[in-house]
Design a protein around this motif. Structure first.
Motif, PDB file in Angstrom:
ATOM      1  N   ASP A 157       0.875  -1.172   0.000  1.00 40.31           N
ATOM      2  CA  ASP A 157       0.000   0.000   0.000  1.00 40.31           C
ATOM      3  C   ASP A 157       0.910   1.218   0.000  1.00 40.31           C
ATOM      4  OD1 ASP A 157      -1.920   1.960   0.342  1.00 40.31           O
ATOM      5  OD2 ASP A 157      -2.287   1.472   2.448  1.00 40.31           O
ATOM      6  N   TRP A 158       0.940   1.930  -1.117  1.00 42.34           N
ATOM      7  CA  TRP A 158       1.874   3.037  -1.321  1.00 42.34           C
ATOM      8  C   TRP A 158       1.740   4.098  -0.241  1.00 42.34           C
ATOM      9  CZ3 TRP A 158       6.261   4.109  -3.197  1.00 42.34           C
ATOM     10  CH2 TRP A 158       6.639   5.426  -3.428  1.00 42.34           C
ATOM     11  N   GLU A 159       0.521   4.540   0.041  1.00 46.60           N
ATOM     12  CA  GLU A 159       0.316   5.610   1.020  1.00 46.60           C
ATOM     13  C   GLU A 159       0.797   5.202   2.409  1.00 46.60           C
ATOM     14  OE1 GLU A 159      -3.348   8.314   2.711  1.00 46.60           O
ATOM     15  OE2 GLU A 159      -3.537   7.409   0.730  1.00 46.60           O
ATOM     16  N   THR A 160       0.518   3.973   2.802  1.00 47.27           N
ATOM     17  CA  THR A 160       0.967   3.473   4.106  1.00 47.27           C
ATOM     18  C   THR A 160       2.492   3.404   4.156  1.00 47.27           C
ATOM     19  OG1 THR A 160      -1.054   2.189   4.346  1.00 47.27           O
ATOM     20  CG2 THR A 160       0.809   1.548   5.727  1.00 47.27           C
ATOM     21  N   LEU A 161       3.092   2.921   3.079  1.00 48.27           N
ATOM     22  CA  LEU A 161       4.549   2.826   3.027  1.00 48.27           C
ATOM     23  C   LEU A 161       5.194   4.194   3.190  1.00 48.27           C
ATOM     24  CD1 LEU A 161       7.076   1.034   2.525  1.00 48.27           C
ATOM     25  CD2 LEU A 161       6.835   1.627   0.111  1.00 48.27           C
ATOM     26  N   VAL A 162       4.715   5.171   2.447  1.00 47.43           N
ATOM     27  CA  VAL A 162       5.287   6.523   2.528  1.00 47.43           C
ATOM     28  C   VAL A 162       5.095   7.085   3.938  1.00 47.43           C
ATOM     29  CG1 VAL A 162       5.086   8.906   1.703  1.00 47.43           C
ATOM     30  CG2 VAL A 162       5.067   7.001   0.071  1.00 47.43           C
ATOM     31  N   THR A 163       3.917   6.927   4.492  1.00 44.39           N
ATOM     32  CA  THR A 163       3.628   7.446   5.835  1.00 44.39           C
ATOM     33  C   THR A 163       4.539   6.814   6.882  1.00 44.39           C
ATOM     34  OG1 THR A 163       1.324   7.824   5.222  1.00 44.39           O
ATOM     35  CG2 THR A 163       1.815   7.719   7.571  1.00 44.39           C
ATOM     36  N   GLN A 164       4.751   5.510   6.767  1.00 45.65           N
ATOM     37  CA  GLN A 164       5.564   4.794   7.756  1.00 45.65           C
ATOM     38  C   GLN A 164       7.058   5.066   7.620  1.00 45.65           C
ATOM     39  OE1 GLN A 164       4.459   0.705   7.114  1.00 45.65           O
ATOM     40  NE2 GLN A 164       2.781   0.812   8.592  1.00 45.65           N
ATOM     41  N   GLU A 165       7.528   5.269   6.420  1.00 49.63           N
ATOM     42  CA  GLU A 165       8.975   5.304   6.186  1.00 49.63           C
ATOM     43  C   GLU A 165       9.569   6.680   5.954  1.00 49.63           C
ATOM     44  OE1 GLU A 165      10.843   2.654   6.610  1.00 49.63           O
ATOM     45  OE2 GLU A 165       9.120   1.348   6.886  1.00 49.63           O
ATOM     46  N   GLU A 166       8.786   7.674   5.557  1.00 50.06           N
ATOM     47  CA  GLU A 166       9.379   8.917   5.090  1.00 50.06           C
ATOM     48  C   GLU A 166      10.187   9.651   6.161  1.00 50.06           C
ATOM     49  OE1 GLU A 166       7.118  12.381   3.357  1.00 50.06           O
ATOM     50  OE2 GLU A 166       5.645  11.677   4.812  1.00 50.06           O
ATOM     51  N   ASN A 167       9.709   9.737   7.390  1.00 54.66           N
ATOM     52  CA  ASN A 167      10.469  10.432   8.439  1.00 54.66           C
ATOM     53  C   ASN A 167      11.757   9.711   8.782  1.00 54.66           C
ATOM     54  OD1 ASN A 167       8.741  12.600   8.716  1.00 54.66           O
ATOM     55  ND2 ASN A 167       7.480  11.563  10.241  1.00 54.66           N
ATOM     56  N   ARG A 168      11.696   8.390   8.863  1.00 53.62           N
ATOM     57  CA  ARG A 168      12.885   7.591   9.165  1.00 53.62           C
ATOM     58  C   ARG A 168      13.926   7.750   8.065  1.00 53.62           C
ATOM     59  NH1 ARG A 168      14.567   1.842   8.855  1.00 53.62           N
ATOM     60  NH2 ARG A 168      13.127   1.571   7.137  1.00 53.62           N
ATOM     61  N   LEU A 169      13.492   7.702   6.823  1.00 53.19           N
ATOM     62  CA  LEU A 169      14.420   7.870   5.705  1.00 53.19           C
ATOM     63  C   LEU A 169      15.000   9.282   5.672  1.00 53.19           C
ATOM     64  CD1 LEU A 169      12.423   5.971   2.924  1.00 53.19           C
ATOM     65  CD2 LEU A 169      14.443   5.155   4.159  1.00 53.19           C
ATOM     66  N   TYR A 170      14.162  10.274   5.930  1.00 53.52           N
ATOM     67  CA  TYR A 170      14.644  11.655   5.928  1.00 53.52           C
ATOM     68  C   TYR A 170      15.712  11.866   7.003  1.00 53.52           C
ATOM     69  CZ  TYR A 170      14.890  16.668   6.494  1.00 53.52           C
ATOM     70  OH  TYR A 170      15.363  17.953   6.612  1.00 53.52           O
ATOM     71  N   ARG A 171      15.461  11.377   8.211  1.00 50.31           N
ATOM     72  CA  ARG A 171      16.449  11.537   9.294  1.00 50.31           C
ATOM     73  C   ARG A 171      17.770  10.871   8.921  1.00 50.31           C
ATOM     74  NH1 ARG A 171      11.996   9.934  12.418  1.00 50.31           N
ATOM     75  NH2 ARG A 171      13.035   7.933  12.743  1.00 50.31           N
ATOM     76  N   THR A 172      17.695   9.723   8.294  1.00 48.38           N
ATOM     77  CA  THR A 172      18.909   9.024   7.875  1.00 48.38           C
ATOM     78  C   THR A 172      19.641   9.825   6.801  1.00 48.38           C
ATOM     79  OG1 THR A 172      17.924   6.887   8.414  1.00 48.38           O
ATOM     80  CG2 THR A 172      19.828   6.870   6.935  1.00 48.38           C
ATOM     81  N   ALA A 173      18.911  10.300   5.811  1.00 46.98           N
ATOM     82  CA  ALA A 173      19.534  11.085   4.733  1.00 46.98           C
ATOM     83  C   ALA A 173      20.148  12.366   5.286  1.00 46.98           C
ATOM     84  CB  ALA A 173      18.504  11.412   3.649  1.00 46.98           C
ATOM     85  N   LEU A 174      19.462  13.010   6.220  1.00 49.95           N
ATOM     86  CA  LEU A 174      20.004  14.230   6.829  1.00 49.95           C
ATOM     87  C   LEU A 174      21.278  13.930   7.615  1.00 49.95           C
ATOM     88  CD1 LEU A 174      19.610  17.264   7.244  1.00 49.95           C
ATOM     89  CD2 LEU A 174      18.206  16.725   9.242  1.00 49.95           C
ATOM     90  N   ALA A 175      21.299  12.802   8.305  1.00 43.94           N
ATOM     91  CA  ALA A 175      22.507  12.422   9.046  1.00 43.94           C
ATOM     92  C   ALA A 175      23.680  12.176   8.105  1.00 43.94           C
ATOM     93  CB  ALA A 175      22.243  11.166   9.884  1.00 43.94           C
ATOM     94  N   ILE A 176      23.411  11.641   6.947  1.00 43.92           N
ATOM     95  CA  ILE A 176      24.493  11.357   5.991  1.00 43.92           C
ATOM     96  C   ILE A 176      24.916  12.624   5.256  1.00 43.92           C
ATOM     97  CG2 ILE A 176      25.133  10.101   3.895  1.00 43.92           C
ATOM     98  CD1 ILE A 176      23.072   7.950   4.771  1.00 43.92           C
ATOM     99  N   LEU A 177      23.936  13.368   4.748  1.00 42.99           N
ATOM    100  CA  LEU A 177      24.237  14.483   3.854  1.00 42.99           C
ATOM    101  C   LEU A 177      24.439  15.810   4.565  1.00 42.99           C
ATOM    102  CD1 LEU A 177      21.634  13.549   1.113  1.00 42.99           C
ATOM    103  CD2 LEU A 177      24.124  13.232   1.009  1.00 42.99           C
ATOM    104  N   GLY A 178      23.783  15.995   5.708  1.00 42.67           N
ATOM    105  CA  GLY A 178      23.942  17.244   6.452  1.00 42.67           C
ATOM    106  C   GLY A 178      23.269  18.436   5.811  1.00 42.67           C
ATOM    107  N   ASN A 179      22.373  18.206   4.856  1.00 43.34           N
ATOM    108  CA  ASN A 179      21.711  19.300   4.160  1.00 43.34           C
ATOM    109  C   ASN A 179      20.241  18.924   3.981  1.00 43.34           C
ATOM    110  OD1 ASN A 179      20.585  20.587   1.664  1.00 43.34           O
ATOM    111  ND2 ASN A 179      22.544  21.674   1.743  1.00 43.34           N
ATOM    112  N   PRO A 180      19.317  19.689   4.568  1.00 45.99           N
ATOM    113  CA  PRO A 180      17.899  19.326   4.513  1.00 45.99           C
ATOM    114  C   PRO A 180      17.326  19.177   3.101  1.00 45.99           C
ATOM    115  CG  PRO A 180      18.249  20.999   6.180  1.00 45.99           C
ATOM    116  CD  PRO A 180      19.539  20.862   5.416  1.00 45.99           C
ATOM    117  N   SER A 181      17.657  20.086   2.201  1.00 48.23           N
ATOM    118  CA  SER A 181      17.072  19.974   0.857  1.00 48.23           C
ATOM    119  C   SER A 181      17.638  18.773   0.106  1.00 48.23           C
ATOM    120  CB  SER A 181      17.257  21.265   0.069  1.00 48.23           C
ATOM    121  OG  SER A 181      18.618  21.548  -0.117  1.00 48.23           O
ATOM    122  N   GLU A 182      18.917  18.488   0.284  1.00 45.84           N
ATOM    123  CA  GLU A 182      19.490  17.304  -0.350  1.00 45.84           C
ATOM    124  C   GLU A 182      18.911  16.035   0.254  1.00 45.84           C
ATOM    125  OE1 GLU A 182      23.390  16.573  -1.726  1.00 45.84           O
ATOM    126  OE2 GLU A 182      23.976  18.644  -1.326  1.00 45.84           O
TER     127      GLU A 182
END
Length: 158
Positions: free
Chosen positions: A10-35
């Motif tokens: 279920d696409w909507e459920t997947l995005v809702t469940q994962e987007e914050n976790r993925l964003y925090r991980t990407a921010l930790a790696i990249l150090g730039n919110p827009s990236e």
């Protein structure tokens, strides 16, 4: 013999469940919110285009794609932060700004292991699989990052 397949995602459920976790991980790696936002969007797009239909763990697949995408972004020559991170976050105090500067002064490979271990709860073995390196490498990166954070925070960081 027919093997049961996993139900469609279920696409909507997947995005809702994962987007914050993925964003925090990407921010930790990249150090730039827009990236980080761009990297998350690319991971979700890759999921739509390339994810196998019989995934057991779509979240794990997304995390692996995200980490690999972030590593690729770090290799790009044109990538240079233009605005310090603390200027993009809600008004941190001077002490918090200092701590953020120190945390983001860690090399990206150290930031990502700290984030995946402490914030996402991955074991060193799981992090090693995500980052395509040896568990010993993950443990040494964690140790190095902990020592630097221990000096910064002036106390225990385990």
């Amino acid at each position: 013999m027919n093997h049961p397949t996993n139900p469609p995602v279920d696409w909507e459920t997947l995005v809702t469940q994962e987007e914050n976790r993925l964003y925090r991980t990407a921010l930790a790696i990249l150090g730039n919110p827009s990236e980080a936002q761009d990297a998350v969007q690319e991971a979700f797009l890759a999921f739509l285009e390339k994810a196998p239909a019989d995934l057991e763990s779509p979240g794990a697949w997304l995390m692996r794609v995200l980490v690999n995408g972030c590593k690729s972004r770090l290799r790009l020559r044109w990538r240079r932060p233009t605005v310090p991170l603390w200027e993009e976050l809600p008004a941190p105090s001077p002490q918090e700004r200092e701590e953020l500067e120190e945390l983001y002064a860690l090399p990206p490979q150290d930031r990502v292991v700290i984030h995946l271990h402490y914030y996402e709860g991955y074991s060193t073995q799981e992090i090693a699989q995500l980052l395509h390196c040896r568990p010993g490498t993950v443990r040494s990166r964690l140790s190095r990052a902990r020592e630097r954070l221990r000096r910064l925070l002036g106390g225990d960081f385990q």
